[in-house]
Design an enzyme around this catalytic site. Structure first.
Site, short mmCIF file in Angstrom:
data_model
loop_
_atom_site.label_atom_id
_atom_site.label_comp_id
_atom_site.label_asym_id
_atom_site.label_seq_id
_atom_site.Cartn_x
_atom_site.Cartn_y
_atom_site.Cartn_z
CB SER A 14 14.00 -0.55 0.06
OG SER A 14 14.18 -1.91 -0.31
CE1 TYR A 15 5.51 -1.20 2.06
CE2 TYR A 15 5.48 -2.28 -0.08
CZ TYR A 15 4.85 -1.93 1.10
OH TYR A 15 3.55 -2.31 1.31
N PRO A 16 9.60 -3.76 2.08
CG PRO A 16 8.99 -4.72 4.12
CD PRO A 16 9.20 -3.40 3.44
NE ARG A 17 3.44 -6.09 4.12
CZ ARG A 17 2.94 -7.24 4.57
NH1 ARG A 17 2.56 -8.16 3.72
NH2 ARG A 17 2.84 -7.46 5.86
CG HIS A 66 8.09 -0.20 -3.36
ND1 HIS A 66 8.18 1.02 -2.72
CD2 HIS A 66 6.78 -0.56 -3.29
CE1 HIS A 66 6.98 1.38 -2.30
NE2 HIS A 66 6.12 0.46 -2.63
#
Length: 168
Positions: A14-17, A66
């Site tokens: 998934s989105y890392p930030r 997220h």
């Protein structure tokens, strides 16, 4: 971060930030575990989690943008290069650790006398590895295990060394 972005763009995570450390109540944790159950590195752990039930989620922070960094697609060790695999492996193991039970152990404290000097020894014996079975870097080291001792036991001094270490 570039490796994480590469894994994200390829659909592996998934989105890392994100600042989130807690999953939304609607997030399907079991589905993520199911996706990983055929991996030779942690598949058996996934099957045990699915059979025994996932641990209740611990409180964290849901930033709302997220979910925490999560594996999104299963991949085998040989399908990613060295550093990319290491990060993916860490992400999967961390995720599985968050849905695993606590590590349980017995702690023994022994007070010993050697001449006039008093020594206190503390040791741990793992009874259920829980999350440390998959997050092996969090495991209680074998050196923290001590043999079974009974009050009144006499122990022979085998070695005397001066070691520079930190105490807790």
């Amino acid at each position: 971060m570039s490796i994480a972005e590469k894994l994200y763009l390829q659909g592996y995570i998934s989105y890392p930030r994100t600042e989130s450390t807690q999953y939304a109540d609607s997030f399907d944790l079991k589905d993520v575990v199911r996706q990983q159950q055929h991996n030779s590195d942690w598949g058996d752990i996934c099957k045990e989690l699915l059979a025994g039930g996932l641990a209740k989620q611990r409180k964290g922070h849901d930033a709302g943008d997220h979910p925490p960094i999560t594996p999104c697609r299963a991949v085998g060790r040989g399908e990613l290069d060295g550093e990319t695999w290491k990060l993916y492996d860490f992400i999967v193991r961390h995720f599985l650790g968050t849905v695993s039970s606590n590590c349980k152990y017995d702690q023994t404290v022994a007070t010993m006398m050697c001449g006039e000097e008093k020594f206190i020894l503390t040791g741990k014996k793992v009874t259920e590895p829980g999350f440390t079975g998959v997050m092996t870097w969090q495991a209680i080291p074998a050196e923290e295990s001590i043999p079974q001792l009974n009050q009144g036991d006499r122990l022979a001094v085998k070695d005397v060394r001066l070691v520079d270490r930190q105490t807790s």
